[in-house]
Enzyme design. Structure first.
Site, PDB file in Angstrom:
ATOM      1  N   LYS A  54       0.731  -1.079  -0.266  1.00 23.14           N
ATOM      2  CA  LYS A  54      -0.177  -0.089  -0.047  1.00 23.14           C
ATOM      3  C   LYS A  54       1.036   1.349  -0.082  1.00 23.14           C
ATOM      4  O   LYS A  54       0.817   2.348  -0.318  1.00 23.14           O
ATOM      5  CB  LYS A  54      -0.983  -0.090   0.930  1.00 23.14           C
ATOM      6  CG  LYS A  54      -2.470  -0.729   0.998  1.00 23.14           C
ATOM      7  CD  LYS A  54      -3.307  -1.432   2.472  1.00 23.14           C
ATOM      8  CE  LYS A  54      -4.090  -2.071   2.257  1.00 23.14           C
ATOM      9  NZ  LYS A  54      -4.150  -2.563   3.401  1.00 23.14           N
ATOM     10  N   GLN A  98      -4.386  -1.227   9.327  1.00 21.97           N
ATOM     11  CA  GLN A  98      -4.587  -2.576   9.053  1.00 21.97           C
ATOM     12  C   GLN A  98      -4.790  -4.178  10.162  1.00 21.97           C
ATOM     13  O   GLN A  98      -4.770  -3.810  10.769  1.00 21.97           O
ATOM     14  CB  GLN A  98      -2.656  -2.868   8.840  1.00 21.97           C
ATOM     15  CG  GLN A  98      -2.883  -4.127   7.434  1.00 21.97           C
ATOM     16  CD  GLN A  98      -2.811  -4.225   6.320  1.00 21.97           C
ATOM     17  OE1 GLN A  98      -3.748  -3.545   5.665  1.00 21.97           O
ATOM     18  NE2 GLN A  98      -3.960  -5.377   5.697  1.00 21.97           N
ATOM     19  N   ASP A 121     -10.818   3.172   4.111  1.00 20.62           N
ATOM     20  CA  ASP A 121     -11.278   1.659   4.215  1.00 20.62           C
ATOM     21  C   ASP A 121     -12.784   1.556   3.776  1.00 20.62           C
ATOM     22  O   ASP A 121     -13.265   0.457   3.432  1.00 20.62           O
ATOM     23  CB  ASP A 121     -11.067   1.090   5.702  1.00 20.62           C
ATOM     24  CG  ASP A 121      -9.121   0.171   5.250  1.00 20.62           C
ATOM     25  OD1 ASP A 121      -9.025  -0.593   3.670  1.00 20.62           O
ATOM     26  OD2 ASP A 121      -8.897  -0.016   6.097  1.00 20.62           O
TER      27      ASP A 121
HETATM   28  N1  GUN Z   1      -7.222  -6.096   5.781  1.00 24.29           N
HETATM   29  C1  GUN Z   1      -7.439  -7.579   5.266  1.00 24.29           C
HETATM   30  N2  GUN Z   1      -7.971  -6.251   4.693  1.00 24.29           N
HETATM   31  C2  GUN Z   1      -8.294  -5.489   4.684  1.00 24.29           C
HETATM   32  C3  GUN Z   1      -8.354  -3.811   3.944  1.00 24.29           C
HETATM   33  O1  GUN Z   1      -9.125  -4.027   2.608  1.00 24.29           O
HETATM   34  N3  GUN Z   1      -8.336  -3.096   4.779  1.00 24.29           N
HETATM   35  C4  GUN Z   1      -8.028  -3.373   6.312  1.00 24.29           C
HETATM   36  N4  GUN Z   1      -7.489  -2.017   6.783  1.00 24.29           N
HETATM   37  N5  GUN Z   1      -7.269  -4.536   6.483  1.00 24.29           N
HETATM   38  C5  GUN Z   1      -7.773  -5.186   5.657  1.00 24.29           C
END
Ligand code: GUN
Length: 301
Positions: A54, A98, A121
């Site tokens: 990311k 995350q 998100d």
């Molecule tokens: N863990 C797995 N997928 C995601 C996501 O789309 N966002 C976040 N913050 N954590 C994740």
């Protein structure tokens, strides 16, 4: 029949090119460049890889990123204090924690401390509510990416039977709501669904996000169906596979996403899109933060 492979890498790259142009436009107009804060708690190896990807993707399109690493035994209040500071930081337009968080954490408490105006998100209750009533500021990244893949292939949703396998808050539930918004007939299956095949066989479009390798076998798929595999599973030999028996289903479907190289790269691209959208929103002249809209009926008009 052999399915057409939907190339998520290529579509994700095209979206990143568009993101780069949007960032350049913001800067050319004298605006603050988009900023994304990423918080990671603990040392889960998969999460470390996702976060690294990311951050790299941000740099690639000109988004500033701010990374905060905490040990698994950090207090929740420390993380919430950090989020509160980021909520007030004008250089930060998106905040992402995350997941998964360590089991001692109250995930809702953490996620709901993120300002709904920086919730790139799409996990905050306001944004989830926006999905329910049709329209949200930040669509959750993975289902948003699935819609973009379908759009790219000119696969329409109106009136189609879509079966979603998996009812998680991150993928399955928002996916179903977004599909309903596009006037698909949606069926959600999950871990307790009896005789999964009787549902999946009806699908014009099958979206699988269950987290079980080989869950979907060819006999469970209608000939000519579109199959979107959101699963990412690491086998004991190190191989990365989805939830669909790819080798079998590719011979029956009309379209299929590979794993890796299908939905995965789209999730990161849609995070970039949401972060840039947030940055543009904050810099609109008539911008009213969501929290203010609800505290003053006049401000909402
Ligand atoms: N863990 C797995 N997928 C995601 C996501 O789309 N966002 C976040 N913050 N954590 C994740």
């Amino acid at each position: 029949m052999t399915a057409k492979l939907i190339d998520g890498v290529a579509v994700a790259q095209k979206i990143r090119d568009e993101c780069r142009e949007r960032v350049q436009r913001i800067i050319a107009q004298g605006g603050t460049p988009p900023g994304l804060a990423v918080i990671i708690v603990g040392s889960d190896p998969a999460s470390q890889i996702y976060v690294r990807n990311k951050i790299r993707a941000c740099a690639n399109v000109g988004i500033k990123s701010f990374r905060f690493d905490y040990p698994a035994d950090v207090s929740q209040d420390t993380v919430i204090d950090q989020i509160m500071q980021l909520n007030d930081d004008p250089a930060v337009h998106g905040i992402l924690v995350q997941l998964p968080l360590p089991p001692t954490f109250d995930m809702s408490r953490i996620l709901h401390s993120i300002s709904a105006d920086k919730d790139v998100d799409g996990f905050h209750l306001y944004n989830v509510g926006g999905l329910v009533v049709g329209g949200t500021v930040f669509p959750p990244c993975t289902p948003y990416g699935v819609l973009k893949l379908l759009e790219h292939e000119h696969i329409t949703l109106e009136g189609k039977n879509v079966v979603v396998v998996g009812a998680s808050n991150i993928v399955g539930k928002p996916m179903a709501l977004m599909l309903m918004q596009h006037e698909a007939t949606v069926c959600i299956c999950h871990a307790k669904t009896r005789d999964l095949a009787q549902f999946t066989i009806l699908a014009d479009i099958l979206v699988v996000a269950a987290g079980y390798p080989n869950l979907i076998q060819p006999e469970m798929v209608r000939t000519g169906a579109v199959v979107i595999d959101v699963g990412i599973n690491r086998l004991s030999d190190g191989q990365l596979v989805g939830d669909v028996n790819f080798a079998g289903v590719v011979a029956k479907a009309s379209y299929i996403t590979p794993v890796p190289g299908g939905v995965g790269p789209m999730t990161v691209s849609m995070l970039l899109v949401n972060t840039i959208t947030s940055c543009e929103r904050w810099q609109q002249q008539n911008f009213v933060p969501i929290v203010k809209k609800f505290s003053s009926a006049r401000a909402a008009t």
